[in-house]
Design a protein around this motif. Structure first.
Motif, PDB file in Angstrom:
ATOM      1  N   ALA A   1      20.606  15.633  20.695  1.00  0.00           N
ATOM      2  CA  ALA A   1      19.877  14.370  20.504  1.00  0.00           C
ATOM      3  C   ALA A   1      20.717  13.179  20.951  1.00  0.00           C
ATOM      4  O   ALA A   1      20.217  12.251  21.596  1.00  0.00           O
ATOM      5  N   ILE A   2      22.004  13.210  20.623  1.00  0.00           N
ATOM      6  CA  ILE A   2      22.889  12.095  20.998  1.00  0.00           C
ATOM      7  C   ILE A   2      23.055  12.041  22.518  1.00  0.00           C
ATOM      8  O   ILE A   2      22.927  10.972  23.127  1.00  0.00           O
TER       9      ILE A   2
ATOM     10  N   LEU B   1      21.951   5.963  15.968  1.00  0.00           N
ATOM     11  CA  LEU B   1      21.656   6.221  17.382  1.00  0.00           C
ATOM     12  C   LEU B   1      20.921   5.026  17.996  1.00  0.00           C
ATOM     13  O   LEU B   1      21.207   4.616  19.119  1.00  0.00           O
TER      14      LEU B   1
ATOM     15  N   ARG C   1      19.963  10.723  24.485  1.00  0.00           N
ATOM     16  CA  ARG C   1      19.367   9.410  24.176  1.00  0.00           C
ATOM     17  C   ARG C   1      19.221   8.528  25.436  1.00  0.00           C
ATOM     18  O   ARG C   1      19.925   8.695  26.382  1.00  0.00           O
TER      19      ARG C   1
ATOM     20  N   SER D   1      22.289   2.435  20.880  1.00  0.00           N
ATOM     21  CA  SER D   1      21.531   2.179  22.113  1.00  0.00           C
ATOM     22  C   SER D   1      21.244   0.699  22.322  1.00  0.00           C
ATOM     23  O   SER D   1      21.093   0.253  23.455  1.00  0.00           O
TER      24      SER D   1
ATOM     25  N   PHE E   1      23.087  12.366  10.903  1.00  0.00           N
ATOM     26  CA  PHE E   1      22.920  13.822  10.781  1.00  0.00           C
ATOM     27  C   PHE E   1      23.753  14.439   9.651  1.00  0.00           C
ATOM     28  O   PHE E   1      23.668  15.645   9.418  1.00  0.00           O
TER      29      PHE E   1
ATOM     30  N   LYS F   1      23.090   2.203   8.149  1.00  0.00           N
ATOM     31  CA  LYS F   1      21.771   2.782   8.442  1.00  0.00           C
ATOM     32  C   LYS F   1      20.727   2.246   7.458  1.00  0.00           C
ATOM     33  O   LYS F   1      19.655   1.775   7.856  1.00  0.00           O
TER      34      LYS F   1
END
Lengths: 117, 379
Positions: free
Chosen positions: B375-376, A90, B379, A94, B327, A82
């Motif tokens: 949230a996951i 996330l 998406r 994606s 998270f 990250k």
């Protein structure tokens, strides 16, 4: 005496593919067997197979993964990924068809993690 | 960190218990059962007292034998390999952890035993009637989990115990996941032996576990060596507990376990009730997303405080990585060392995501988990 146990080879069978005039060994999930076999050109071919057009953001993730692995001998921790890419996980998930492990990590040529995570 | 992986190992640990045990260990500094000097005798007396505490904790009776091992897997190996003889038949279930499956599979592959693995229903339960239907004259034992480490479902072991008792077949129960979280009553439920681990709901450290065996079941030793008794005998003693213990026991781990049992005995049902309320909240929160699929969570009666799910379109390992990296939530993904459960769920390829609560889980942690999963999935 009980009969000796057979020792079946549980390891995934290697898959040989010729890409960019080179023979590359993958595991049965499409992960490079040898980190050193990876090239940008081969990565681009593999990406096209996933209908992915690699852009700057993808390369940022791929190169971070490769540099980290080359320097540390292991994949980055989640927080390192990250921080190193400046993206949330996330977002990375994606970005790549197949997500983080089967997408980004595989395309970056990192080995298939053997742990049952 | 928002730690929701208590089914792997409980965290945080009970600080005071572990500190008291460490202090005592540092004071004692002697090998229990080895030597006649006072400290060694004291150490052995302490270990013996803790063996009694453990037997009492699991309702095993004063005549039960408690043998220490490194963990539940180690204990199950000692017991299973010490029990079976060539030609035996063993009954178990498809809910089992590899701690049961792999020892049995190895014995089967060696041609030593035949094995029946009972299925479980859509709710995640084994039907006791199927146990009865599987029993054969050669059935050596029934070995099954008390609670699935994937689904959280608590199995009807007392009903299975009644069937086993009727047929004179020992019931061995893996209580790795349930011990310390829900009561276990060996005598009342007709359980002949249990395998436990100290580091899950018993709140102790890793590296300590064991067997509690009621009289009538006598596994043969499969590991041999020093025991502190009968040293001139070229063979391993058959007296308990040394019969199933080779080498010096894990004194620090045992002391920790002793302290944790005392702590747990003072707790009441409200701890589990609170965890289950939080689990219900988590379940209802996850249900709000139609991309999240929950397994065996329709009814939370006879359930441990853990929940397993998948998110449509996202690999479970990635869900776990995102929960962790974005998270700060720790969960367990993958197959949870219970491949046959995932085979039945259809999650053998990608695994699933398991949330497991503990006595120190807070409502805020559950709210954060629900928000993160929303949230996951969104998406």
């Amino acid at each position: 005496m009980p009969p000796a146990e057979s020792s079946p080879d549980n390891a995934s069978k290697p898959v040989l593919r010729t890409l960019c005039q080179r023979t590359i060994v993958f595991d049965n999930e499409g992960f490079f067997k040898d980190f050193a076999d990876w090239t940008e050109e081969i990565c681009a071919v593999l990406s096209e197979e996933s209908h992915l057009q690699l852009e700057a953001r993808h390369w940022r993730v791929i190169w971070f993964l490769r540099d980290f692995y080359a320097g540390h001998g292991r994949a980055p921790l989640n927080n390192q990924l990250k921080k190193g890419t400046g993206m949330s996980l996330l977002e990375i998930e994606s970005l790549f068809p197949g997500g983080i492990k089967n997408g980004a990590r595989r395309l970056a040529g990192l080995p298939n993690p053997s742990t049952c995570t | 960190m928002n730690y929701l992986d208590n089914a792997a190992t409980s965290y945080p640990k009970q600080d005071e218990c572990l500190r008291r045990a460490l202090e005592r260990y540092l004071e004692l500094g002697a090998s229990p059962g080895r030597g006649g000097y006072d400290r060694a005798v004291q150490a052995e007396a302490l270990v013996s007292a803790i063996r009694c505490d453990i037997a009492r904790f699991f309702g095993a009776g004063d005549d039960a034998r408690v043998c220490f091992a490194a963990n539940a897997t180690d204990a199950l190996n000692i017991l299973i390999q010490g029990m079976v003889r060539p030609g035996d038949h063993v009954v178990s279930s498809r809910l089992e952890h590899n701690s049961v499956l792999r020892p049995l599979n190895h014995l089967r592959r060696q041609g030593l035993i035949s094995l029946d693995l009972l299925p479980f229903d859509a709710g995640g339960f084994v039907d006791p009637a199927q146990v009865a239907a599987c029993l054969e004259p050669q059935t050596r034992m029934v070995v099954m989990t008390h609670a699935s480490n994937v689904l959280g479902t608590i199995q009807p072991v007392s009903q299975v115990g009644a069937i086993c008792r009727e047929h004179g077949i020992p019931l061995v129960v893996d209580v790795a996941q349930s011990a310390g979280c829900v009561p276990v009553d060996m005598r009342a439920w007709g359980i002949q032996a249990i395998a436990f681990t100290g580091h899950k709901s018993l709140l102790g450290p890793t590296g300590i576990g064991g067997l509690v065996i009621r009289p009538g079941l006598d596994p043969v030793p499969t590991r041999f060596g020093g025991t502190g008794i009968d040293s001139a005998d070229p063979f391993h003693p058959l007296a308990y507990p040394q019969r199933l213990e080779a080498g010096t026991v894990n004194l620090l781990g045992i002391l920790c376990l002793g302290e944790c049992l005392q702590y747990l005995r003072k707790q009441n049902d409200t701890v589990l009730a609170r965890e289950m309320r939080l689990l219900e909240k988590l379940r209802d929160g996850l249900r709000a997303s139609n991309r999240i699929r929950l397994y065996a969570a329709d009814h939370l009666a006879d359930h441990l405080p853990l929940l397993t799910c998948t998110v449509q379109g996202i690999a479970s390992t990635d869900v776990g990585d995102i929960l962790d990296g974005d998270f700060g939530i720790a969960v367990r993904t993958g197959l949870h060392c219970a491949p046959l459960v995932h085979e039945a769920l259809g999650t053998l390829h990608g695994g699933a995501v398991r949330f497991s609560l503990g006595p120190f889980t807070t409502e805020e942690q559950i709210d954060a988990a629900i928000a993160a999963m929303s949230a996951i999935a969104g998406r």
